[in-house]
Design a protein around this motif. Sequence first.
Motif, PDB file in Angstrom:
ATOM      1  N   UNK A 225       3.916   5.053  14.812  1.00 29.53           N
ATOM      2  CA  UNK A 225       5.222   4.457  14.058  1.00 29.53           C
ATOM      3  C   UNK A 225       5.550   3.100  13.941  1.00 29.53           C
ATOM      4  N   UNK A 226       4.755   2.228  14.755  1.00 32.52           N
ATOM      5  CA  UNK A 226       4.867   0.681  14.566  1.00 32.52           C
ATOM      6  C   UNK A 226       4.066   0.152  13.594  1.00 32.52           C
ATOM      7  N   UNK A 227       2.847   0.898  13.534  1.00 28.74           N
ATOM      8  CA  UNK A 227       2.040   0.350  12.429  1.00 28.74           C
ATOM      9  C   UNK A 227       2.553   0.873  10.916  1.00 28.74           C
ATOM     10  N   UNK A 228       3.427   1.978  10.876  1.00 27.65           N
ATOM     11  CA  UNK A 228       3.791   2.431   9.648  1.00 27.65           C
ATOM     12  C   UNK A 228       4.812   1.629   9.223  1.00 27.65           C
ATOM     13  N   UNK A 229       5.722   1.223  10.205  1.00 33.36           N
ATOM     14  CA  UNK A 229       6.913   0.165   9.993  1.00 33.36           C
ATOM     15  C   UNK A 229       6.666  -1.118   9.399  1.00 33.36           C
ATOM     16  N   UNK A 230       5.483  -1.516   9.792  1.00 29.82           N
ATOM     17  CA  UNK A 230       4.872  -2.867   9.465  1.00 29.82           C
ATOM     18  C   UNK A 230       4.468  -2.598   7.924  1.00 29.82           C
ATOM     19  N   UNK A 231       3.819  -1.455   7.587  1.00 29.39           N
ATOM     20  CA  UNK A 231       3.463  -1.176   6.357  1.00 29.39           C
ATOM     21  C   UNK A 231       4.720  -1.253   5.341  1.00 29.39           C
ATOM     22  N   UNK A 232       5.803  -0.577   5.741  1.00 32.46           N
ATOM     23  CA  UNK A 232       7.073  -0.494   4.785  1.00 32.46           C
ATOM     24  C   UNK A 232       7.732  -1.924   4.775  1.00 32.46           C
ATOM     25  N   UNK A 233       7.506  -2.595   5.853  1.00 38.03           N
ATOM     26  CA  UNK A 233       8.236  -4.013   5.732  1.00 38.03           C
ATOM     27  C   UNK A 233       7.447  -4.954   4.820  1.00 38.03           C
ATOM     28  N   UNK A 234       6.137  -4.617   4.657  1.00 40.15           N
ATOM     29  CA  UNK A 234       5.176  -5.397   3.764  1.00 40.15           C
ATOM     30  C   UNK A 234       5.643  -4.885   2.475  1.00 40.15           C
ATOM     31  N   UNK A 235       5.621  -3.676   2.009  1.00 42.57           N
ATOM     32  CA  UNK A 235       5.878  -3.142   0.966  1.00 42.57           C
ATOM     33  C   UNK A 235       7.297  -3.558   0.370  1.00 42.57           C
ATOM     34  N   UNK A 236       8.305  -3.740   1.169  1.00 41.49           N
ATOM     35  CA  UNK A 236       9.648  -4.156   0.712  1.00 41.49           C
ATOM     36  C   UNK A 236       9.648  -5.580   0.442  1.00 41.49           C
ATOM     37  N   UNK A 237       8.881  -6.267   1.136  1.00 40.51           N
ATOM     38  CA  UNK A 237       8.833  -7.721   0.877  1.00 40.51           C
ATOM     39  C   UNK A 237       7.994  -8.204  -0.239  1.00 40.51           C
ATOM     40  N   UNK A 238       6.857  -7.298  -0.518  1.00 40.81           N
ATOM     41  CA  UNK A 238       6.196  -7.611  -1.909  1.00 40.81           C
ATOM     42  C   UNK A 238       7.082  -7.113  -3.178  1.00 40.81           C
ATOM     43  N   UNK A 239       7.953  -6.038  -2.921  1.00 37.59           N
ATOM     44  CA  UNK A 239       8.831  -5.654  -4.068  1.00 37.59           C
ATOM     45  C   UNK A 239       9.712  -6.724  -4.198  1.00 37.59           C
ATOM     46  N   UNK A 240      10.302  -7.448  -3.245  1.00 32.32           N
ATOM     47  CA  UNK A 240      11.453  -8.708  -3.339  1.00 32.32           C
ATOM     48  C   UNK A 240      10.801  -9.483  -4.093  1.00 32.32           C
ATOM     49  N   UNK A 241       9.297  -9.963  -3.742  1.00 35.76           N
ATOM     50  CA  UNK A 241       8.667 -11.092  -4.406  1.00 35.76           C
ATOM     51  C   UNK A 241       8.580 -10.733  -5.865  1.00 35.76           C
ATOM     52  N   UNK A 242       8.195  -9.472  -6.167  1.00 38.74           N
ATOM     53  CA  UNK A 242       8.022  -9.199  -7.625  1.00 38.74           C
ATOM     54  C   UNK A 242       9.357  -9.275  -8.466  1.00 38.74           C
ATOM     55  N   UNK A 243      10.380  -8.708  -7.817  1.00 39.76           N
ATOM     56  CA  UNK A 243      11.687  -8.601  -8.535  1.00 39.76           C
ATOM     57  C   UNK A 243      12.315 -10.317  -8.760  1.00 39.76           C
TER      58      UNK A 243
END
Length: 261
Positions: A225-243
């Motif tokens: 669960x901790x590893x998946x949460x880090x992946x989700x946070x990374x995806x959200x940060x990447x999407x924010x940078x793209x926008x």
Amino acid sequence: MNPAFEPTRHLDDNAAPPQAGPMLRRAGRWLRALAAVAALAALALALGAAMSASLADAEDALACAALALIALHFSGRAQRRVIAEHGGLDGSTGLYNRRGLVIAGDEAVARGKARPASLVVLDLSDLVEVPAIYGREIGHRVVKRVVERVQALAGPNGLAARTGKAQFTVMLPGTDLDKAVERVHHVLGRPGRIEFEAGHTEIILVPVVQVEALAAGQESVADLLGRMERLVASHIAQEQRRRAWLKRERERHSRPSPLGA
């Protein structure tokens, strides 16, 4: 803070698992064993009824199947009561919280031994903004709708949890990665979404979805669960940078309109 959006506080993830009441734990094990025996008996009787066309065997098979379902239901209630007594439920939704999911998930893995299991993490960041935009009543109803979808994703054998303010996690014991992804598409659609309608109000929440398989004996539920949460946070940060980049590009290429005469 709207209480509908405030999850049960996170307990120490490194704390030792609680020692549940021995009677309830034994009752849960007995009920699960009874359910397994009744299910096997139902299968044998059903095969016998099919071969001999015996109405009595068919009725006995149905009775055993019903007994198995009842035993599973009450074993689940016993487990939830044990976990609730040790602060493992989210007070606003009735789902497991993070601690409860880890306890129940580890027990499910131990029972399943070498069977596959998968985790599905849904991040619904937009959920926090709903009461501010649409009001408190709509906010409560949207949360209820999300809980219904999460429980549908878990099904009768899965574990549904609220693991963050706007994060929900489902554990699917006995389900490998491919089947877990297929289930997410079946319940939430493709792309995944949760829809809510109330009169003229239509709200569509598009979660960030992460699905991973749990390797029995190699990774705990808490670690995965901790590893998946880090992946989700990374995806959200990447999407924010793209926008942000797209916004800057639009602003850079925009030109002011000429002034009129």
